[in-house]
Design a protein around this motif. Sequence first.
Motif, PDB file in Angstrom:
ATOM      1  N   LEU A  90     -18.845  22.980  10.689  1.00 48.48           N
ATOM      2  CA  LEU A  90     -19.381  24.330  10.603  1.00 48.48           C
ATOM      3  C   LEU A  90     -18.689  24.989   9.415  1.00 48.48           C
ATOM      4  N   ASP A  91     -19.422  25.210   8.310  1.00 47.43           N
ATOM      5  CA  ASP A  91     -18.769  25.721   7.097  1.00 47.43           C
ATOM      6  C   ASP A  91     -18.461  27.214   7.189  1.00 47.43           C
ATOM      7  N   PHE A  93     -19.742  29.716   5.977  1.00 44.46           N
ATOM      8  CA  PHE A  93     -20.893  30.616   6.027  1.00 44.46           C
ATOM      9  C   PHE A  93     -21.662  30.486   7.336  1.00 44.46           C
ATOM     10  N   GLY A  94     -21.173  29.620   8.233  1.00 45.06           N
ATOM     11  CA  GLY A  94     -21.836  29.426   9.513  1.00 45.06           C
ATOM     12  C   GLY A  94     -22.906  28.352   9.503  1.00 45.06           C
ATOM     13  N   ASP A  95     -23.052  27.631   8.410  1.00 51.41           N
ATOM     14  CA  ASP A  95     -24.040  26.560   8.313  1.00 51.41           C
ATOM     15  C   ASP A  95     -23.450  25.252   8.839  1.00 51.41           C
ATOM     16  N   ARG A  96     -24.296  24.436   9.446  1.00 49.35           N
ATOM     17  CA  ARG A  96     -23.861  23.130   9.943  1.00 49.35           C
ATOM     18  C   ARG A  96     -24.043  22.097   8.838  1.00 49.35           C
ATOM     19  N   VAL A  97     -22.982  21.323   8.594  1.00 47.41           N
ATOM     20  CA  VAL A  97     -22.972  20.323   7.532  1.00 47.41           C
ATOM     21  C   VAL A  97     -22.557  18.991   8.135  1.00 47.41           C
TER      22      VAL A  97
END
Length: 111
Positions: A90-91, A93-97
């Motif tokens: 979870l980066d 910025f709240g994005d899943r990677v």
Amino acid sequence: MTIRDRGNIKWTSMMLPEHVAMVREIYANQYKVAKPQLDEQEIEELERVIGEGMREQATLVFTYWSNGYYKTFMGKVYGFNQMRQSLKILDQFGDRVELKMSDLIDVRIGD
């Protein structure tokens, strides 16, 4: 008397689109690096830091190789995909990677 040069504008009309594309490709490839091979000790250190980060829910700084360039981002590991050998992150910025373990170069505990 000041000389007012038009810079690259004066050369643009003499360059073919194929030539422009080739020049841009040369500039893009100029800074590419080969994918580094980590030894066993470095891989163990990466795994140790990742494990510690997962236990403490710490923000980690990941450096990885992608298409000839090193890239860096921050995030928290929330899982591991055994089949794909990849981390679920979870980066900041709240994005899943999803990041492959084979692409990792360095992992540090962030501030």
